[in-house]
Design a protein around this motif. Sequence first.
Motif, PDB file in Angstrom:
ATOM      1  N   ALA A 153      15.677  44.862  54.133  1.00 15.46           N
ATOM      2  CA  ALA A 153      15.621  44.917  52.668  1.00 15.46           C
ATOM      3  C   ALA A 153      16.965  44.782  51.973  1.00 15.46           C
ATOM      4  N   LYS A 185       7.814  44.778  40.331  1.00 17.24           N
ATOM      5  CA  LYS A 185       8.729  44.385  41.401  1.00 17.24           C
ATOM      6  C   LYS A 185       9.402  45.602  42.002  1.00 17.24           C
ATOM      7  N   GLU A 186       9.804  46.544  41.152  1.00 14.56           N
ATOM      8  CA  GLU A 186      10.478  47.746  41.616  1.00 14.56           C
ATOM      9  C   GLU A 186       9.551  48.581  42.506  1.00 14.56           C
ATOM     10  N   ASN A 187       8.271  48.675  42.125  1.00 16.78           N
ATOM     11  CA  ASN A 187       7.319  49.457  42.900  1.00 16.78           C
ATOM     12  C   ASN A 187       7.063  48.854  44.273  1.00 16.78           C
ATOM     13  N   ARG A 188       7.260  47.546  44.414  1.00 15.00           N
ATOM     14  CA  ARG A 188       7.037  46.875  45.684  1.00 15.00           C
ATOM     15  C   ARG A 188       8.300  46.826  46.535  1.00 15.00           C
ATOM     16  N   ALA A 189       9.426  47.262  45.980  1.00 12.46           N
ATOM     17  CA  ALA A 189      10.701  47.178  46.686  1.00 12.46           C
ATOM     18  C   ALA A 189      10.787  48.221  47.796  1.00 12.46           C
ATOM     19  N   ILE A 190      11.412  47.844  48.898  1.00  9.06           N
ATOM     20  CA  ILE A 190      11.630  48.767  50.009  1.00  9.06           C
ATOM     21  C   ILE A 190      12.747  49.757  49.673  1.00  9.06           C
ATOM     22  N   ASN A 216       1.246  44.823  51.928  1.00  3.90           N
ATOM     23  CA  ASN A 216       0.254  45.259  50.952  1.00  3.90           C
ATOM     24  C   ASN A 216      -0.619  46.373  51.511  1.00  3.90           C
ATOM     25  N   THR A 239      10.996  43.290  49.750  1.00  2.00           N
ATOM     26  CA  THR A 239       9.773  43.969  49.322  1.00  2.00           C
ATOM     27  C   THR A 239       8.854  44.211  50.514  1.00  2.00           C
ATOM     28  N   TRP A 240       7.926  45.129  50.362  1.00  2.00           N
ATOM     29  CA  TRP A 240       6.978  45.430  51.431  1.00  2.00           C
ATOM     30  C   TRP A 240       6.125  44.222  51.798  1.00  2.00           C
TER      31      TRP A 240
END
Length: 205
Positions: free
Chosen positions: A144, A31-36, A186, A168-169
Motif C-alpha cells: 500500500a 476512496k479513503e474508506n477503501r485505502a489500506i 471487496n 486499496t483493498w
Amino acid sequence: MKNVFVYSIGMALILFLLISSTPSVSAASKKENRAIMGTSALTPQQMADFVKKKNPRNVRLEGVTVEELAKLFVVIGAKEGVRGDVAFAQALKETGYFSYKGDVLPRQHNYAGIGTVGNGVKGHTFRSPFQGVTAHIQHLKAYASTDKLNMTLVDPRFRYVKRGSAPTWPALQGKWAMQPRGNYGNDVLAIYKEMEQTKLRVAKK
C-alpha cells in the motif's frame, strides 16, 4: 434593481459551487474508506465481540485471546500507519474467523496466509502472535505504501512486493490472493462493514 441582480448571480454561483463540489467530496471519502493505509475506527473489544458472534464455539487461536489479538492489530497497525481493524477483518477471511479449516495451523500465528499457495502448503510460521501480526501489517504496508517501516522487519516476503502497487483493498485482488470469483479486497471490506454494523447495533442496546 442592479443590487438584486448582483445578489442573485452571487447566490447562483454559491449554489453551483456547493453542488459541483459534493461529488468530489463523496469520491474522496469513498476512496479513503477503501485505502489500506489509515487509522483504525473500531476498538479491539468491538472486533473481538464480532468474532464471538460469528464463531462462538470454534475459535482456535494459540497463545492469545481474541481480545488480545484484536488489540495487537490496532496497536501495530497504528505504528505502521495501516488500518489495523480492516487488517483484522482480512485475518477473519483468511482463517475462517479463526476456525482454521485450511492449510495454516493455529500454532503458526500466520493470520494472513503469508507464503501459502494451496495444496497443503502451510506457509510461514511466526514465533508469537506479536510477530505474526507485525508480519501481516508490514506485508500490507509493502503493497500500500512506499514509506519506510517504523518497526523491525519481520515479514519474510516484504522484499518480493512491488512497493505501493496496491494502495486499496480491492487492488489486492490478483496480488495477495488469486481469487477466481469476486474481488478479494471487496470481500475483506464486506467483513469489516458487517463488523462495523454489529458494533452500532450493540451500542444501541
